[in-house]
Design a protein around this motif. Structure first.
Motif, PDB file in Angstrom:
ATOM      1  N   ASP A 379      -3.593  -0.162  -1.959  1.00  0.00           N
ATOM      2  CA  ASP A 379      -2.788  -0.420  -3.143  1.00  0.00           C
ATOM      3  C   ASP A 379      -1.463   0.310  -2.971  1.00  0.00           C
ATOM      4  O   ASP A 379      -1.439   1.508  -2.699  1.00  0.00           O
ATOM      5  CB  ASP A 379      -3.526   0.079  -4.390  1.00  0.00           C
ATOM      6  CG  ASP A 379      -2.907  -0.430  -5.681  1.00  0.00           C
ATOM      7  OD1 ASP A 379      -1.717  -0.149  -5.907  1.00  0.00           O
ATOM      8  OD2 ASP A 379      -3.616  -1.095  -6.459  1.00  0.00           O
ATOM      9  N   ASN A 416      -4.426   5.168 -10.283  1.00  0.00           N
ATOM     10  CA  ASN A 416      -5.634   4.434  -9.928  1.00  0.00           C
ATOM     11  C   ASN A 416      -6.538   4.160 -11.131  1.00  0.00           C
ATOM     12  O   ASN A 416      -7.626   3.618 -10.961  1.00  0.00           O
ATOM     13  CB  ASN A 416      -6.419   5.146  -8.819  1.00  0.00           C
ATOM     14  CG  ASN A 416      -6.806   6.570  -9.167  1.00  0.00           C
ATOM     15  OD1 ASN A 416      -6.445   7.092 -10.226  1.00  0.00           O
ATOM     16  ND2 ASN A 416      -7.533   7.225  -8.276  1.00  0.00           N
ATOM     17  N   TYR A 421      -6.068  -2.090 -10.082  1.00  0.00           N
ATOM     18  CA  TYR A 421      -6.037  -1.183  -8.933  1.00  0.00           C
ATOM     19  C   TYR A 421      -7.034  -1.657  -7.878  1.00  0.00           C
ATOM     20  O   TYR A 421      -8.189  -1.980  -8.181  1.00  0.00           O
ATOM     21  CB  TYR A 421      -6.362   0.244  -9.373  1.00  0.00           C
ATOM     22  CG  TYR A 421      -6.368   1.218  -8.213  1.00  0.00           C
ATOM     23  CD1 TYR A 421      -5.163   1.680  -7.688  1.00  0.00           C
ATOM     24  CD2 TYR A 421      -7.554   1.639  -7.635  1.00  0.00           C
ATOM     25  CE1 TYR A 421      -5.155   2.558  -6.609  1.00  0.00           C
ATOM     26  CE2 TYR A 421      -7.556   2.510  -6.562  1.00  0.00           C
ATOM     27  CZ  TYR A 421      -6.350   2.962  -6.045  1.00  0.00           C
ATOM     28  OH  TYR A 421      -6.349   3.816  -4.973  1.00  0.00           O
TER      29      TYR A 421
END
Length: 724
Positions: A379, A416, A421
């Motif tokens: 990510d 997160n 996410y």
């Protein structure tokens, strides 16, 4: 990320206000409230589902950048003005570098240390230096005096080495201002220019004491027996380790405030080792461990407050911020104003906070390739996070000095903790985004449910749980307090039904920090899966005094509550479960109604992410660890590779070699157990279970089993182990 923020809480009761703190590097942004129905993103191959909620928020708000400065320190005062001054303290440097870091300061008079030695300066003017390098991770004692004529004496005592002293002459000058430990008051965005290391027994006096007094202080003498208490500060760093204030045993200040949660309950320079519990020898646990990346509160100003409507349904929501292509969703849970639903979902927010801003994916990207054996992507927010260490670390990280992070706070952006996410460990969903999949499953079934968080369970206990027929956990309720364990046990022993829909739950001793209730504390101890271990004498939580580490090591293994406990982990694949012979007993066969797999056959071997219902982290039944003897193991996972490893506390000890191949303890067990008054627990033994429930649009065996149990738990008041 040019647009990011956080809320002042993770959950809010319907009818109450919630505030949001936002940093925006753009001209402005659009705020709106959305209800999150399902997590996902193009990277997950699953669409995020959200619904706009009427909120009355402005159409647009102006942007502003809000910086953060991390770093723990102690602050008291003001002191002075005084024509003469003495400064002293013990210190243990953990990250000495070429740049000097402040040890003790009064106003602009700063005693500081670097890898080369110690120095005394007033503002930017150096008054004296002592080229005597302190030893990394060894205690040393530093003292400086300046008399009314400007004569400076600088002293360093290093145990086992000769003392070092230097003198100098400076222009006479009064000393006045705030007393600080570990900081000189400089504030900049980013990592604080604070001392990394332990400090103990600080002394500040409005006098330039003689050399004999310095020697006595270095030998451990009480400063208040050597100096006038009325004009001396002796901050008691051992007092109230769970608090954020420090009393002054002298009269020079009214006490101090501790900022940004340094590690407390830490052995000082005169620790004998006879006690490891700071409550038994408080005078020996008189140190703080300061870090330049400690963070209790990002300190951003609020940008908007929303009064949650009293009739808003309980669920998971977010403040969605949009500006061109930049989008952020700040999550929060709305808890019910009235307890009317039969089903309660408890989101494991303490585990979310334990993993908050975990930096491993970006900081150890190459190492992750070795662990996974493949590139799983990352990510992009993790790369941004790696460039912003001032936003605090997770309980799985270490500080810049290599010591373990034992505090986590919700008062900061947590990148997160977002519905979109992407977690490489599981090829997609984990924690918060995964638990939204469970809520989507409940929505698709038309379930009437409410949502709360660990905070409500910790605060309200069994009284809250008892209002519901069935309580469902999230996928990974790992971090919990004694009160939370007590609440779940009391609930199930008084007729409540618990569905533990995850793995590695009820594992780590955790406590809310009493002086900073937005923060949690752990101590890793020396057992279990850990990325760091506690230093000697630092296994007890400063928040409560209780021993940290694993609940298992305190006689409260997860098996006692849930029937299963953490046994193995691995991230190569997910696997299926094989039905046991016991599952065919008419007393429990209802669990498998409509499931095509018969006894001895495998189900749940497919799914998104890791590809099966038994994956990530696994729990198994074991009566020696507290699984009730009458608990029924309905299924056990099979086919695991040798990449699925036992957790350290499960590894065999002794001379006998372990069995060849995959260890028999490497498995996830599905367990059903009854408790008095119709209480019951159903546990699935795997984090991956709820992800697998979404396979084939929810038409699969794992989903059907979960539905059968939920229906029975909700609708049948009698014993759950028995014929309908």
């Amino acid at each position: 990320m040019r647009l990011v923020g956080y809320a002042d809480r993770l959950s809010v009761r319907a009818g109450d206000p919630i505030a949001f703190h936002i940093s925006c590097a753009l001209d402005g942004y659009r705020p709106e409230i959305v209800r999150l129905r399902r997590g996902g993103s193009p990277q997950h191959d699953t669409a995020l589902v959200e619904e706009t909620v009427a909120s009355g928020l402005p159409d647009r708000l102006p942007g502003r950048v809000q910086p953060t400065t991390s770093g723990s320190f102690v602050e008291a005062g003001p002191v002075g003005p005084t024509d003469a001054v003495g400064l002293a303290l013990w210190f243990l440097p953990t990250l000495p570098g070429t740049d000097a870091r402040p040890l003790l300061a009064v106003g602009d008079l700063v005693l500081e240390v670097s890898a080369a030695g110690i120095g005394l300066r007033r503002g930017t003017t150096t008054l004296a230096t002592l080229d005597a390098p302190p030893t990394e991770r060894r205690w040393a004692f530093a003292a400086a005096t300046v008399d009314a004529t400007g004569e400076v004496r600088l002293v360093l005592h290093r145990p086992g080495l000769d003392g070092a002293t230097t003198t100098a002459q400076a222009p006479p000058s009064a000393t006045a201002g705030t007393l600080r430990i570990g900081s000189d008051g400089t504030v900049t965005g980013g990592l604080g220019a604070t001392f990394n290391g332990k400090v103990a027994r600080p002394v500040v006096s409005a006098t330039a004491w003689p050399a004999t007094t310095t020697g006595a202080l270095a030998a451990g003498a009480d400063p208040l027996t050597l100096l006038d208490p009325a004009t001396t500060s002796a901050l008691d760093l051992a007092s109230d380790p769970g608090g954020t204030r420090v009393p002054d045993r002298g009269g020079l200040t009214a006490g101090a405030v501790i900022h940004h949660l340094p590690t407390r309950g830490v052995p000082g320079p005169f620790w004998s080792g006879a006690e490891t519990d700071f409550r038994c020898a408080p005078n020996e646990f008189d140190a703080l461990h300061l870090h330049d990346d400690d963070l209790a509160d990002a300190g951003w100003a609020p940008d908007l407050t929303w009064d949650v409507p009293a009739d808003l349904p309980s669920g998971v929501y977010a403040l969605k911020l949009s500006a061109d292509e930049d989008v952020d969703r700040i999550p929060f849970v709305v808890t019910p104003a009235r307890h009317e639903a039969p089903v309660l979902v408890v989101l494991p927010t303490w585990t979310y906070l334990a993993y908050a801003n975990w930096r491993t994916y970006a900081e150890y990207e190459a190492e992750r390739l070795v662990i996974y054996g493949e590139a799983r992507g990352i990510d992009e927010r993790d790369r941004w996070l790696a460039a912003h260490p001032e936003l605090g670390r997770s309980l799985y990280d270490v500080h810049t000095d290599g010591s373990g992070v034992c505090h986590t706070s919700r008062l900061r952006p947590i990148v997160n903790l977002r519905p979109d996410y992407f977690t490489p460990t599981t090829r997609g969903f984990r924690h918060y985004a995964q638990d939204l999949q469970l809520l989507d499953w409940l929505d698709r079934r038309g379930e009437h449910y409410a949502v709360v968080t660990d905070d409500e369970v910790e605060r309200e206990g069994a009284d809250l749980l008892s209002r519901y027929d069935v309580v469902l956990t999230g996928s990974h309720p790992e971090y919990c307090s004694a009160g939370m364990l007590d609440a779940y046990l009391a609930y199930t022993h008084n007729g409540g039904r618990l569905m533990y829909l995850g793995g590695n739950g009820f594992y780590q001793v955790t406590a809310r920090h009493p002086g900073h209730p937005d923060a949690l504390e752990i101590r890793r101890g020396h057992a279990g899966v850990a990325t760091w271990v506690s230093d000697p004498g630092e296994e007890h939580l400063a928040a409560t005094g209780e021993r940290g580490g694993l609940w298992r090591m305190r006689g409260r293994a997860p098996n006692v509550l849930a029937g299963v406990g953490f046994t193995a982990q691995g991230f190569d694949s997910g696997y299926g479960y094989r039905r046991t012979a016991a599952s065919a007993d008419p007393a429990v066969a209802w669990v498998f109604e409509g499931v095509p797999a018969g006894v001895g056959e495998v189900f749940g071997a497919e799914g998104p992410g890791l590809g099966g219902a038994a994956g990530d982290e696994l729990d198994r039944a074991d009566v020696t660890l507290g699984t009730p003897a009458d608990a029924v193991v309905l299924a056990s996972s099979v086919g695991h590779s040798e990449k699925i490893a036992l957790v350290p506390e499960e590894v065999d000890h002794g001379y006998a070699a372990p069995p060849p191949g995959v260890h028999p303890k490497v498995r996830a067990d599905v367990v059903l157990l009854g408790r008095p008054g119709g209480g019951a627990v159903f546990s699935v033994g795997s984090i991956a279970w709820s992800t697998a429930m979404t396979h084939n649009g929810g038409e699969n065996a794992v989903s059907r089993i979960t539905a059968n149990v939920l229906d029975r738990f909700r609708d049948e008041p009698g014993p759950v182990i028995g014929e309908q």
